[in-house]
Design a protein around this motif. Sequence first.
Motif, short mmCIF file in Angstrom:
data_model
loop_
_atom_site.label_atom_id
_atom_site.label_comp_id
_atom_site.label_asym_id
_atom_site.label_seq_id
_atom_site.Cartn_x
_atom_site.Cartn_y
_atom_site.Cartn_z
N PRO A 149 5.95 23.37 -1.30
CA PRO A 149 5.69 24.63 -2.00
C PRO A 149 4.19 24.87 -2.26
CG PRO A 149 7.55 23.52 -2.99
CD PRO A 149 6.94 22.55 -2.03
N ALA A 150 3.44 23.81 -2.55
CA ALA A 150 2.00 23.96 -2.78
C ALA A 150 1.29 24.38 -1.49
CB ALA A 150 1.42 22.66 -3.30
N LEU A 151 1.79 23.91 -0.37
CA LEU A 151 1.18 24.25 0.92
C LEU A 151 1.48 25.70 1.31
CD1 LEU A 151 -0.37 23.11 3.37
CD2 LEU A 151 1.85 22.50 4.35
N GLY A 152 2.69 26.14 1.03
CA GLY A 152 3.07 27.50 1.39
C GLY A 152 2.98 27.73 2.89
N ALA A 153 2.40 28.87 3.28
CA ALA A 153 2.26 29.22 4.69
C ALA A 153 0.90 28.79 5.24
CB ALA A 153 2.45 30.72 4.87
N LEU A 154 0.11 28.09 4.43
CA LEU A 154 -1.22 27.69 4.86
C LEU A 154 -1.15 26.49 5.80
CD1 LEU A 154 -3.09 27.94 1.42
CD2 LEU A 154 -3.10 29.61 3.29
N PRO A 155 -2.10 26.37 6.70
CA PRO A 155 -2.14 25.19 7.57
C PRO A 155 -2.65 23.98 6.80
CG PRO A 155 -4.03 26.58 7.99
CD PRO A 155 -3.16 27.34 7.03
N LEU A 156 -2.27 22.80 7.26
CA LEU A 156 -2.77 21.57 6.65
C LEU A 156 -4.27 21.45 6.87
CD1 LEU A 156 -0.03 18.97 7.62
CD2 LEU A 156 -0.71 19.59 5.30
N LYS A 157 -4.98 21.09 5.79
CA LYS A 157 -6.42 20.91 5.89
C LYS A 157 -6.84 19.50 5.48
CE LYS A 157 -7.55 25.79 5.10
NZ LYS A 157 -8.30 26.76 4.26
N ASP A 209 -9.70 10.69 2.74
CA ASP A 209 -9.10 11.44 1.64
C ASP A 209 -7.73 11.92 2.09
OD1 ASP A 209 -8.61 12.88 -0.66
OD2 ASP A 209 -9.82 14.60 -0.04
N TRP A 210 -6.69 11.22 1.66
CA TRP A 210 -5.33 11.50 2.09
C TRP A 210 -4.54 12.28 1.04
CZ3 TRP A 210 -3.54 9.86 6.90
CH2 TRP A 210 -4.35 8.95 7.59
N TRP A 211 -3.71 13.18 1.51
CA TRP A 211 -2.74 13.86 0.65
C TRP A 211 -1.43 13.08 0.78
CZ3 TRP A 211 -1.53 19.84 1.11
CH2 TRP A 211 -0.89 20.26 -0.07
N ILE A 212 -0.97 12.50 -0.34
CA ILE A 212 0.18 11.61 -0.28
C ILE A 212 1.48 12.42 -0.33
CG2 ILE A 212 1.40 9.72 -1.44
CD1 ILE A 212 -1.31 8.71 -2.39
N LEU A 213 2.35 12.14 0.63
CA LEU A 213 3.64 12.81 0.73
C LEU A 213 4.75 11.83 0.38
CD1 LEU A 213 5.61 15.06 1.67
CD2 LEU A 213 5.31 14.21 4.00
N ALA A 214 5.52 12.15 -0.65
CA ALA A 214 6.67 11.33 -1.04
C ALA A 214 7.93 12.18 -0.84
CB ALA A 214 6.52 10.83 -2.46
N GLY A 215 8.52 12.66 -1.93
CA GLY A 215 9.72 13.49 -1.78
C GLY A 215 9.45 14.82 -1.12
N GLY A 216 8.23 15.35 -1.30
CA GLY A 216 7.84 16.61 -0.67
C GLY A 216 8.25 17.85 -1.43
#
Length: 287
Positions: A33-41, A21-28
């Motif tokens: 902003p959706a991630l904010g200060a949270l760590p990647l999960k 289950d991948w979170w796709i990163l394009a322009g970012g």
Amino acid sequence: MVRYAKPRTVDEALGLLADGDWWILAGGTDFYPALGALPLKRDVLDINGLDELDHITVTADGVTFGARASWTRVVRAELPPAFDALKAAAREVGSVQIQNRATVAGNLCNASPAADGVPPLLALDAQVELRSIEATRRLPLADFVLGNRETARQPNELVTAIHVPGSATSGRSAFVKLGARRYLVISIAMAAANVKIGDDGAIASARMAIGACSPVARRLTALEAALVGRHADAGLLDMFDDAHFAGLTPIDDVRGTAQYRHTAAREIVGRALLAAIGANDERARAA
């Protein structure tokens, strides 16, 4: 442990998507902003190495926007007047810096009700291409965006392109955005119009779409049907009826009330229509 991958080919990317289950990163521009200060999960699949998806291609069959095509690339592309609405929307997607990074496909995949790119692409009969290692499929944009932050993309699929058929590349178009200020603002409401005018001066076809007035942007099919055969002038606004805007379900939020959005919808759709047929000057003289 969170994984990070930056594939160099689409096939490599599809292979990774088939396994996890991948979170796709394009322009970012939405990712961070959706991630904010949270760590990647979640695992991150960075598609910025897929140069084959960074293109806008014009052929006799239509226009294809690769999944990595930025809004700046849209603004600079040589496209017919039917794409003027999309170019106008491109100039409204955040700042110039955001436009340089943000992608057309990312705007669709983010599936915000206020996504500026969706109404003009709906008015172009756009289709979304999704690929997996098993198959490639195309969905009409209206069937791809399902709700607020919800799309029809499956976890093993990658949006690889947006296609506009050749049948939708003629005519003229316009885009109108309503916000609390002129630039760098989330839409209160926005509308796109794509109109073909016959030799007799009457509307031969019309595609009208509005965003931020329902969970997903939508075509105004009743209005489209009513416009066909009408003479293309400022008098078109006189035939607008509440039934043409039935089904809109705007919300109350910090940017505007539902009632304000509903009233504004009629006005900005009218402005987009007049701009598409070149009747704004005529309306101003009449006023």
